[in-house]
Design a protein around this motif. Structure first.
Motif, mmCIF file in Angstrom:
data_model
loop_
_atom_site.group_PDB
_atom_site.id
_atom_site.type_symbol
_atom_site.label_atom_id
_atom_site.label_comp_id
_atom_site.label_asym_id
_atom_site.label_seq_id
_atom_site.Cartn_x
_atom_site.Cartn_y
_atom_site.Cartn_z
ATOM 1 N N TRP A 1 -10.377 1.633 -31.635
ATOM 2 C CA TRP A 1 -10.623 1.860 -30.179
ATOM 3 C C TRP A 1 -10.675 3.278 -30.073
ATOM 4 O O TRP A 1 -11.499 3.686 -29.109
ATOM 5 N N GLU A 2 -10.095 4.134 -30.762
ATOM 6 C CA GLU A 2 -10.374 5.542 -30.445
ATOM 7 C C GLU A 2 -11.614 6.269 -30.919
ATOM 8 O O GLU A 2 -12.376 6.897 -30.288
ATOM 9 N N LYS A 3 -12.310 5.426 -32.094
ATOM 10 C CA LYS A 3 -13.615 6.026 -32.521
ATOM 11 C C LYS A 3 -14.563 5.222 -31.584
ATOM 12 O O LYS A 3 -15.634 5.806 -31.033
ATOM 13 N N CYS A 4 -14.464 4.079 -30.924
ATOM 14 C CA CYS A 4 -15.289 3.517 -30.015
ATOM 15 C C CYS A 4 -15.388 4.347 -28.662
ATOM 16 O O CYS A 4 -16.379 4.602 -28.244
ATOM 17 N N ALA A 5 -14.041 5.006 -28.084
ATOM 18 C CA ALA A 5 -14.109 5.897 -26.963
ATOM 19 C C ALA A 5 -14.668 6.956 -27.176
ATOM 20 O O ALA A 5 -15.332 7.574 -26.276
ATOM 21 N N ASP A 6 -14.500 7.595 -28.373
ATOM 22 C CA ASP A 6 -15.150 8.738 -28.538
ATOM 23 C C ASP A 6 -16.898 8.585 -28.829
ATOM 24 O O ASP A 6 -17.305 9.495 -27.976
ATOM 25 N N MET A 7 -17.380 7.730 -29.209
ATOM 26 C CA MET A 7 -18.794 7.323 -29.062
ATOM 27 C C MET A 7 -19.001 7.092 -27.866
ATOM 28 O O MET A 7 -20.207 7.633 -26.951
ATOM 29 N N PHE A 8 -18.424 6.259 -26.699
ATOM 30 C CA PHE A 8 -18.604 6.106 -25.247
ATOM 31 C C PHE A 8 -18.904 7.461 -24.671
ATOM 32 O O PHE A 8 -19.854 7.891 -24.023
ATOM 33 N N GLU A 9 -17.826 8.418 -24.700
ATOM 34 C CA GLU A 9 -17.883 9.417 -24.121
ATOM 35 C C GLU A 9 -18.951 10.455 -24.724
ATOM 36 O O GLU A 9 -19.578 11.107 -23.800
ATOM 37 N N SER A 10 -19.432 10.323 -26.018
ATOM 38 C CA SER A 10 -20.332 11.220 -26.203
ATOM 39 C C SER A 10 -21.743 10.848 -25.821
ATOM 40 O O SER A 10 -22.671 11.884 -25.658
ATOM 41 N N TRP A 11 -21.978 9.772 -25.240
ATOM 42 C CA TRP A 11 -23.196 9.267 -24.740
ATOM 43 C C TRP A 11 -23.334 9.397 -23.164
ATOM 44 O O TRP A 11 -24.346 9.362 -22.541
ATOM 45 N N LEU A 12 -22.130 9.627 -22.458
ATOM 46 C CA LEU A 12 -22.044 10.034 -21.150
ATOM 47 C C LEU A 12 -22.976 11.130 -20.802
ATOM 48 O O LEU A 12 -23.191 12.106 -21.677
ATOM 49 N N VAL A 13 -23.408 11.017 -19.508
ATOM 50 C CA VAL A 13 -24.359 12.195 -19.063
ATOM 51 C C VAL A 13 -23.780 12.670 -17.662
ATOM 52 O O VAL A 13 -23.382 11.913 -16.725
ATOM 53 N N PRO A 14 -23.686 13.967 -17.389
ATOM 54 C CA PRO A 14 -23.514 14.386 -15.962
ATOM 55 C C PRO A 14 -24.281 13.758 -14.933
ATOM 56 O O PRO A 14 -25.603 13.756 -15.252
ATOM 57 N N CYS A 15 -23.702 13.207 -13.857
ATOM 58 C CA CYS A 15 -24.418 12.397 -13.020
ATOM 59 C C CYS A 15 -25.258 13.557 -12.042
ATOM 60 O O CYS A 15 -26.183 12.980 -11.375
ATOM 61 N N GLY A 16 -24.568 14.434 -11.877
ATOM 62 C CA GLY A 16 -25.438 15.985 -11.157
ATOM 63 C C GLY A 16 -25.476 15.512 -9.693
ATOM 64 O O GLY A 16 -26.205 16.155 -8.980
ATOM 65 N N GLY A 17 -24.633 14.867 -9.283
ATOM 66 C CA GLY A 17 -24.740 14.759 -7.655
ATOM 67 C C GLY A 17 -23.435 15.439 -6.977
ATOM 68 O O GLY A 17 -23.517 15.476 -5.698
ATOM 69 N N PHE A 18 -22.560 15.825 -7.515
ATOM 70 C CA PHE A 18 -21.327 16.262 -6.749
ATOM 71 C C PHE A 18 -20.803 17.662 -7.000
ATOM 72 O O PHE A 18 -19.547 17.822 -7.763
ATOM 73 N N PRO A 19 -21.588 18.918 -7.164
ATOM 74 C CA PRO A 19 -21.120 20.009 -7.460
ATOM 75 C C PRO A 19 -19.917 20.543 -6.865
ATOM 76 O O PRO A 19 -19.168 21.362 -7.198
ATOM 77 N N ASP A 20 -19.688 20.348 -5.467
ATOM 78 C CA ASP A 20 -18.620 20.663 -4.722
ATOM 79 C C ASP A 20 -17.364 19.928 -4.779
ATOM 80 O O ASP A 20 -16.656 19.649 -3.777
ATOM 81 N N ARG A 21 -17.226 19.172 -5.875
ATOM 82 C CA ARG A 21 -16.266 18.086 -5.661
ATOM 83 C C ARG A 21 -14.661 18.407 -5.625
ATOM 84 O O ARG A 21 -14.354 19.459 -6.218
ATOM 85 N N LYS A 22 -14.179 17.818 -4.717
ATOM 86 C CA LYS A 22 -12.704 17.976 -4.580
ATOM 87 C C LYS A 22 -11.645 17.037 -5.235
ATOM 88 O O LYS A 22 -12.211 15.933 -5.408
ATOM 89 N N PRO A 23 -10.587 17.438 -5.385
ATOM 90 C CA PRO A 23 -9.481 16.397 -5.945
ATOM 91 C C PRO A 23 -9.230 15.268 -5.083
ATOM 92 O O PRO A 23 -9.306 15.355 -3.627
ATOM 93 N N LEU A 24 -8.973 14.053 -5.438
ATOM 94 C CA LEU A 24 -8.897 13.007 -4.795
ATOM 95 C C LEU A 24 -7.640 12.913 -4.115
ATOM 96 O O LEU A 24 -6.675 13.275 -4.686
ATOM 97 N N ALA A 25 -7.486 12.344 -2.842
ATOM 98 C CA ALA A 25 -6.172 12.264 -2.415
ATOM 99 C C ALA A 25 -5.150 11.406 -2.832
ATOM 100 O O ALA A 25 -5.579 10.453 -3.751
ATOM 101 N N THR A 26 -3.716 11.604 -2.826
ATOM 102 C CA THR A 26 -2.973 10.810 -3.527
ATOM 103 C C THR A 26 -3.081 9.591 -3.122
ATOM 104 O O THR A 26 -3.278 9.056 -2.033
#
Length: 352
Positions: free
Chosen positions: A319-344
């Motif tokens: 599963w570690e290798k699987c997660a690494d591959m998944f992460e490698s194929w993700l792309v920045p969605c590009g819509g939230f440059p001013d993103r703030k932390p979520l509330a508790t």
């Protein structure tokens, strides 16, 4: 990285998609990622016609757009082609957000089996191709499936393999099933597309055991009174059941991966399967299982394999290798440059 996964397949469903997503999410969180999901839990839904175990969630693109905006992710992955997936796709295209998708199930073939009329198969593939067309990366579990999607004119196809939890699936004492041997076992959904009638038609001595449930169970029990239907088993109980079998039979010709094969192999139980795309990518013929044009031949050969060699041969699936591959194929969605932390309290990950 804040990752949003949109999926129609979720607990309490029991299938490879749900197990894969939960395992990958755990690995991503352990690596420090902030993972959120939009899933059917707590939403209005209705059962899928002819398959009541799967529900269709009611949601609009506007509603899901608001949820995406609240999470403000770095990357968006749409895991399934159900109502949530289609709504997320529409929302992302409308809002100019990039996303990746997952190809887990050959819905075109499944629809054709349930509705055997001309044109259903080609229409099903056209719908799937349209769904995935805007994706920055269509993640598929095996090279064979990737080759088929390339042939069917899908774009941006990427391989994303699977793993197995070797703390749970391992070499247990083989006394969990008190049945005449050899024990040949099927594990998975009891559905028409799984090829279970071929499993039932096997001319083998010993005991036939089925682990799982689904719309075909009543018919199969009626036609096969000598078989042992165990229903769903979970956790160590499930793993010990796999380990007690002499052979795990995988009769499907349409699965995109077949996580149960890895789970059985990790327990030392060899796999017997058809010469089909999924087994060809997962099973090493003569080492972790046997592949043949005839299930009887595959079962006969598989029983002769060394169980320790079977288990060792599955170790490169993690599963570690699987997660690494998944992460490698993700792309920045590009819509939230001013993103703030979520509330508790707004962390949306749901794991059981």
């Amino acid at each position: 990285m804040r990752i949003l996964i949109v999926t129609d397949a979720w607990l309490p469903q029991v299938n490879g998609v749900v197990r894969t997503l939960n395992a990958v999410i755990r690995e991503l969180v352990s690596k420090g990622h902030d993972v959120h999901t939009i899933n059917p839990e707590g939403r209005p839904s209705r059962p899928l016609p002819f398959y009541r175990e799967i529900s269709l969630t009611r949601i609009t693109a506007g509603e899901i757009s608001a949820e995406i905006a609240r999470v403000r992710p770095d990357a968006i992955h749409i895991a399934t082609e159900g109502p949530l997936g289609w709504a997320a796709r529409r929302a992302c295209l409308r809002d100019g957000l990039k996303f990746t998708t997952g190809f887990h199930t050959r819905f075109a073939e499944y629809a054709a089996k349930r509705l055997p009329v001309p044109g259903v198969l080609s229409l099903g593939w056209e719908v799937l191709r349209r769904f995935h067309a805007p994706s920055e990366a269509v993640m598929v579990p095996t090279k064979s499936i990737g080759t088929e999607l390339d042939r069917r004119k899908f774009r941006n196809v990427r391989i994303w393999t699977r793993g197995v939890d070797r703390a749970q699936f391992r070499d247990y004492p083989r006394d969990h099933l008190d049945l005449p041997r050899p024990i040949v076992l099927y594990a998975g959904r009891l559905a028409i597309e799984k090829g279970i009638d071929d499993f039932m038609a096997l001319k083998v001595k010993g005991s036939k055991v089925l682990v799982g449930d689904g719309p075909e169970r009543e018919r199969l029990e009626r036609l096969n009174p000598s078989a042992h239907f165990l229903g769903f088993r979970h956790g160590e109980d499930y793993a010990r059941t796999l380990a007690s079998a002499d052979v795990m039979v995988f009769p499907s010709r349409t699965d995109t991966f077949g996580l149960v094969m890895l789970e059985a192999m990790a327990c030392g139980t060899p796999v017997a399967a058809y010469n089909a795309p999924s087994p060809l990518d997962v099973v090493e013929d003569g080492v972790t299982g046997c592949i043949a044009g005839s299930l009887e031949e595959a079962v006969e050969r598989a029983q002769k394999l060394d169980r320790r060699t079977v288990s060792e041969g599955s170790r490169h699936f993690t599963w570690e290798k699987c997660a690494d591959m998944f992460e490698s194929w993700l792309v920045p969605c590009g819509g939230f440059p001013d993103r703030k932390p979520l509330a508790t309290g707004e962390h949306a990950i749901h794991l059981r």
